[in-house]
Design a protein around this motif. Sequence first.
Motif, PDB file in Angstrom:
ATOM      1  N   VAL A 267       0.845  -1.195   0.000  1.00 38.19           N
ATOM      2  CA  VAL A 267       0.000   0.000   0.000  1.00 38.19           C
ATOM      3  C   VAL A 267       0.878   1.242   0.000  1.00 38.19           C
ATOM      4  CG1 VAL A 267      -1.796   1.250   1.239  1.00 38.19           C
ATOM      5  CG2 VAL A 267      -1.799  -1.249   1.242  1.00 38.19           C
ATOM      6  N   ARG A 268       0.701   2.106  -0.990  1.00 39.86           N
ATOM      7  CA  ARG A 268       1.552   3.289  -1.137  1.00 39.86           C
ATOM      8  C   ARG A 268       1.431   4.228   0.059  1.00 39.86           C
ATOM      9  NH1 ARG A 268       5.492   2.227  -4.676  1.00 39.86           N
ATOM     10  NH2 ARG A 268       4.684   1.435  -6.682  1.00 39.86           N
ATOM     11  N   THR A 269       0.219   4.401   0.564  1.00 41.01           N
ATOM     12  CA  THR A 269       0.028   5.276   1.720  1.00 41.01           C
ATOM     13  C   THR A 269       0.831   4.777   2.909  1.00 41.01           C
ATOM     14  OG1 THR A 269      -2.188   5.925   0.999  1.00 41.01           O
ATOM     15  CG2 THR A 269      -1.684   6.195   3.333  1.00 41.01           C
ATOM     16  N   PHE A 270       0.830   3.475   3.108  1.00 39.54           N
ATOM     17  CA  PHE A 270       1.627   2.890   4.194  1.00 39.54           C
ATOM     18  C   PHE A 270       3.105   3.183   3.989  1.00 39.54           C
ATOM     19  CE2 PHE A 270       4.263  -0.748   5.476  1.00 39.54           C
ATOM     20  CZ  PHE A 270       4.071  -0.718   6.842  1.00 39.54           C
ATOM     21  N   GLN A 271       3.601   3.017   2.784  1.00 42.77           N
ATOM     22  CA  GLN A 271       5.014   3.242   2.497  1.00 42.77           C
ATOM     23  C   GLN A 271       5.421   4.683   2.784  1.00 42.77           C
ATOM     24  OE1 GLN A 271       5.378   2.059  -1.590  1.00 42.77           O
ATOM     25  NE2 GLN A 271       5.032  -0.118  -1.174  1.00 42.77           N
ATOM     26  N   ILE A 272       4.567   5.637   2.388  1.00 38.66           N
ATOM     27  CA  ILE A 272       4.905   7.057   2.558  1.00 38.66           C
ATOM     28  C   ILE A 272       4.857   7.446   4.033  1.00 38.66           C
ATOM     29  CG2 ILE A 272       4.136   9.407   2.042  1.00 38.66           C
ATOM     30  CD1 ILE A 272       3.104   8.247  -0.663  1.00 38.66           C
ATOM     31  N   ILE A 273       3.831   6.994   4.745  1.00 34.21           N
ATOM     32  CA  ILE A 273       3.742   7.340   6.172  1.00 34.21           C
ATOM     33  C   ILE A 273       4.908   6.732   6.947  1.00 34.21           C
ATOM     34  CG2 ILE A 273       2.379   7.001   8.262  1.00 34.21           C
ATOM     35  CD1 ILE A 273      -0.120   7.359   6.640  1.00 34.21           C
ATOM     36  N   VAL A 274       5.302   5.529   6.590  1.00 34.09           N
ATOM     37  CA  VAL A 274       6.456   4.919   7.251  1.00 34.09           C
ATOM     38  C   VAL A 274       7.728   5.712   6.951  1.00 34.09           C
ATOM     39  CG1 VAL A 274       7.986   2.914   7.226  1.00 34.09           C
ATOM     40  CG2 VAL A 274       5.523   2.594   7.434  1.00 34.09           C
ATOM     41  N   LEU A 275       7.883   6.165   5.710  1.00 34.59           N
ATOM     42  CA  LEU A 275       9.069   6.951   5.345  1.00 34.59           C
ATOM     43  C   LEU A 275       9.159   8.223   6.172  1.00 34.59           C
ATOM     44  CD1 LEU A 275      11.527   7.538   3.532  1.00 34.59           C
ATOM     45  CD2 LEU A 275       9.941   8.572   1.878  1.00 34.59           C
ATOM     46  N   GLN A 276       8.032   8.959   6.273  1.00 34.92           N
ATOM     47  CA  GLN A 276       8.090  10.182   7.078  1.00 34.92           C
ATOM     48  C   GLN A 276       8.255   9.853   8.550  1.00 34.92           C
ATOM     49  OE1 GLN A 276       5.863  11.549   9.465  1.00 34.92           O
ATOM     50  NE2 GLN A 276       4.621   9.682   9.438  1.00 34.92           N
ATOM     51  N   GLY A 277       7.696   8.711   8.957  1.00 34.62           N
ATOM     52  CA  GLY A 277       7.795   8.347  10.364  1.00 34.62           C
ATOM     53  C   GLY A 277       9.201   7.979  10.794  1.00 34.62           C
ATOM     54  N   ILE A 278       9.981   7.442   9.852  1.00 42.73           N
ATOM     55  CA  ILE A 278      11.359   7.083  10.175  1.00 42.73           C
ATOM     56  C   ILE A 278      12.140   8.315  10.629  1.00 42.73           C
ATOM     57  CG2 ILE A 278      13.547   6.339   9.154  1.00 42.73           C
ATOM     58  CD1 ILE A 278      11.930   4.293   7.526  1.00 42.73           C
ATOM     59  N   VAL A 279      11.954   9.424   9.907  1.00 38.76           N
ATOM     60  CA  VAL A 279      12.651  10.650  10.304  1.00 38.76           C
ATOM     61  C   VAL A 279      11.842  11.439  11.331  1.00 38.76           C
ATOM     62  CG1 VAL A 279      13.959  10.853   8.175  1.00 38.76           C
ATOM     63  CG2 VAL A 279      11.701  11.885   8.310  1.00 38.76           C
ATOM     64  N   GLY A 280      10.511  11.374  11.228  1.00 39.13           N
ATOM     65  CA  GLY A 280       9.666  12.132  12.149  1.00 39.13           C
ATOM     66  C   GLY A 280       9.704  11.629  13.572  1.00 39.13           C
ATOM     67  N   SER A 281      10.091  10.358  13.765  1.00 34.07           N
ATOM     68  CA  SER A 281      10.177   9.810  15.121  1.00 34.07           C
ATOM     69  C   SER A 281      11.490  10.157  15.812  1.00 34.07           C
ATOM     70  CB  SER A 281      10.027   8.283  15.075  1.00 34.07           C
ATOM     71  OG  SER A 281       8.771   7.911  14.567  1.00 34.07           O
ATOM     72  N   LEU A 282      12.481  10.605  15.057  1.00 39.08           N
ATOM     73  CA  LEU A 282      13.783  10.907  15.649  1.00 39.08           C
ATOM     74  C   LEU A 282      13.702  11.973  16.749  1.00 39.08           C
ATOM     75  CD1 LEU A 282      16.085  10.861  12.472  1.00 39.08           C
ATOM     76  CD2 LEU A 282      15.847   9.080  14.211  1.00 39.08           C
ATOM     77  N   PRO A 283      13.017  13.101  16.521  1.00 37.22           N
ATOM     78  CA  PRO A 283      12.941  14.099  17.596  1.00 37.22           C
ATOM     79  C   PRO A 283      12.265  13.570  18.849  1.00 37.22           C
ATOM     80  CG  PRO A 283      12.268  15.061  15.495  1.00 37.22           C
ATOM     81  CD  PRO A 283      12.358  13.589  15.292  1.00 37.22           C
ATOM     82  N   TRP A 284      11.243  12.728  18.679  1.00 42.07           N
ATOM     83  CA  TRP A 284      10.513  12.219  19.839  1.00 42.07           C
ATOM     84  C   TRP A 284      11.365  11.248  20.650  1.00 42.07           C
ATOM     85  CZ3 TRP A 284       6.316  14.622  21.317  1.00 42.07           C
ATOM     86  CH2 TRP A 284       5.607  15.375  20.375  1.00 42.07           C
ATOM     87  N   THR A 285      12.287  10.579  19.999  1.00 41.28           N
ATOM     88  CA  THR A 285      13.213   9.726  20.743  1.00 41.28           C
ATOM     89  C   THR A 285      14.273  10.561  21.442  1.00 41.28           C
ATOM     90  OG1 THR A 285      12.864   8.038  19.035  1.00 41.28           O
ATOM     91  CG2 THR A 285      14.691   7.694  20.562  1.00 41.28           C
ATOM     92  N   ALA A 286      14.658  11.663  20.810  1.00 38.84           N
ATOM     93  CA  ALA A 286      15.692  12.527  21.392  1.00 38.84           C
ATOM     94  C   ALA A 286      15.215  13.241  22.650  1.00 38.84           C
ATOM     95  CB  ALA A 286      16.152  13.553  20.355  1.00 38.84           C
ATOM     96  N   VAL A 287      13.914  13.523  22.760  1.00 35.78           N
ATOM     97  CA  VAL A 287      13.421  14.302  23.907  1.00 35.78           C
ATOM     98  C   VAL A 287      13.513  13.543  25.230  1.00 35.78           C
ATOM     99  CG1 VAL A 287      11.846  15.666  22.481  1.00 35.78           C
ATOM    100  CG2 VAL A 287      10.999  13.604  23.624  1.00 35.78           C
ATOM    101  N   VAL A 288      13.895  12.269  25.191  1.00 40.43           N
ATOM    102  CA  VAL A 288      14.076  11.549  26.454  1.00 40.43           C
ATOM    103  C   VAL A 288      15.188  12.183  27.284  1.00 40.43           C
ATOM    104  CG1 VAL A 288      13.227   9.383  25.505  1.00 40.43           C
ATOM    105  CG2 VAL A 288      15.679   9.851  25.477  1.00 40.43           C
ATOM    106  N   PHE A 289      16.050  13.001  26.654  1.00 42.73           N
ATOM    107  CA  PHE A 289      17.129  13.657  27.368  1.00 42.73           C
ATOM    108  C   PHE A 289      16.713  14.991  27.987  1.00 42.73           C
ATOM    109  CE2 PHE A 289      19.713  10.785  24.760  1.00 42.73           C
ATOM    110  CZ  PHE A 289      20.669  10.367  25.684  1.00 42.73           C
ATOM    111  N   PHE A 290      15.450  15.397  27.837  1.00 41.19           N
ATOM    112  CA  PHE A 290      15.020  16.686  28.373  1.00 41.19           C
ATOM    113  C   PHE A 290      15.236  16.780  29.887  1.00 41.19           C
ATOM    114  CE2 PHE A 290      11.841  18.631  25.094  1.00 41.19           C
ATOM    115  CZ  PHE A 290      12.899  18.857  24.247  1.00 41.19           C
ATOM    116  N   THR A 291      14.850  15.726  30.622  1.00 40.32           N
ATOM    117  CA  THR A 291      14.995  15.764  32.074  1.00 40.32           C
ATOM    118  C   THR A 291      16.454  15.957  32.474  1.00 40.32           C
ATOM    119  OG1 THR A 291      13.073  14.327  32.385  1.00 40.32           O
ATOM    120  CG2 THR A 291      14.615  14.493  34.221  1.00 40.32           C
TER     121      THR A 291
END
Length: 497
Positions: A267-291
């Motif tokens: 499914v093309r929609t799945f492929q595109i959302i996964v592609l953006q999610g690969i880079v879009g999830s990086l900031p959310w993983t990085a914020v674990v260092f906020f504390t």
Amino acid sequence: MRNIPWIPSVSSGIHRRILNASLVILPSFRGRKMIYGFSISLILINLASIMERADENLLPAVYKEVSAAFDAGPTDLGYLTFIMNFLKSIASPLAGVLALQYDRPTILAIGTVFWALSTGAVGVSQYFQQVAFWRGVNGVGLAIVIPSLQSFIADSYRDGTRGAGFGLLSLIGSIGGIGGSIVATVMAGRDYWGFPGWRFAFIVVAFASLLIGFLVYFYTVDPRKTSPGNFGDDDTHERSRLVGNSVFPPLSIWKDSWITARSVMKVRTFQIIVLQGIVGSLPWTAVVFFTMWFELIGFDNKSSAGLNSLFAIGCASGSFLGGVIADRVSRRYPDSGRIMCAQFSAFMGIPFTWILLTVIPQSVDYWYSYAVTLFLMGLTISWCATCANNPMFAEVVPPKHRTMIYAFDRAFEGSFSSLAAPAVGMVTEKVYGYNAKTVNLADGSVAGAYALSRGLLTMMIVPFGLCCLFYTPLYFVFKRDRDNARLAASAKDLELM
């Protein structure tokens, strides 16, 4: 399970009947057992989400104490998050396989036992390697739970309200994230009966999670059981026959899982959302260092917990707000409304990250500036999953494939984004000169805070921009994939009739 084409060959008159049939409104929730007007299933599912988010936020909230207990630097702490997130990602397809054999309350209970036992084990670990091992086990448990929760909600709401449904789940689940972070950060500052507070916090959350897991198993009703007509076909009846007949899934289940996975990944929609999610999830993983960053600036445990709580409250409110706004926009612009909302949310991460990490002076005198910025940042950057990704996934595959599509989304996105935490640590240490042996964690460190802020900036601002850009192709493929899924599901219903 037959590999049914998703674009059936039927006449134009049947096409209209199929599309009309696909718009039948589903009840907002299908659990039959009620208490004071509320579905018991809905209550327990949200309690499971609360404990899942609390568990995820425990370790980042006590990074400073763990660093002191095991003499670990940012890179080592990043590896702990990497191990959990990586295994949580690559093990996610297991949830899709289990969904073909067991009802989702059973799957949720299995995953909860995994994460509860491993969380308690982290609290009593004496060596860093033990912590790393149990964080990996914790990731496997979360891998089983998260896709099951998402597909449960997708099956419980109609197309036009799924954004609000996912937003509500995220909002309520965030209570657990906020609570877990606050409890762990505050408890970490003292001992309990001679036991370090951060360890005690892990044990308390483990017991609470185990209790919720048992309640989900015994009292939650799967939507597929209460409304089989909306999901039922020969495959569903076959799965029901298999449940309870064997401990491990039979070989036919693995074959069906492979067929389903191939269909989802095409499914093309799945492929595109996964592609953006690969880079879009990086900031959310990085914020674990906020504390850790707040404490290096010089904020005490309570002040750091307050800042984290405001950011979490902003994210929780934003996820629900984004889902509701996208639902309304999608009624006016059904083919592009959700995509526009997601791009707006991703773009807002750029200016807020810049203000937070570079504009506001890194001093305890600016607590209120940090508080306002973090709340507004969370309110605007947290829309993507609830306004676009999760609702769109539910629309581009037949209902029986929903657990699998959420599982593979977690597998692809999470496995790559899990690299962000150790990457932040390496950039902080190798590029900006952070030294765990010379930094004073007790009283804060100007040099350490600066180095960590620049590592966070590197791993957040660029991914936010790429995420916004990568949503663009959905304007051209989402409508086609959604119509194909509706035709396939409705054609199957007509065939059974």
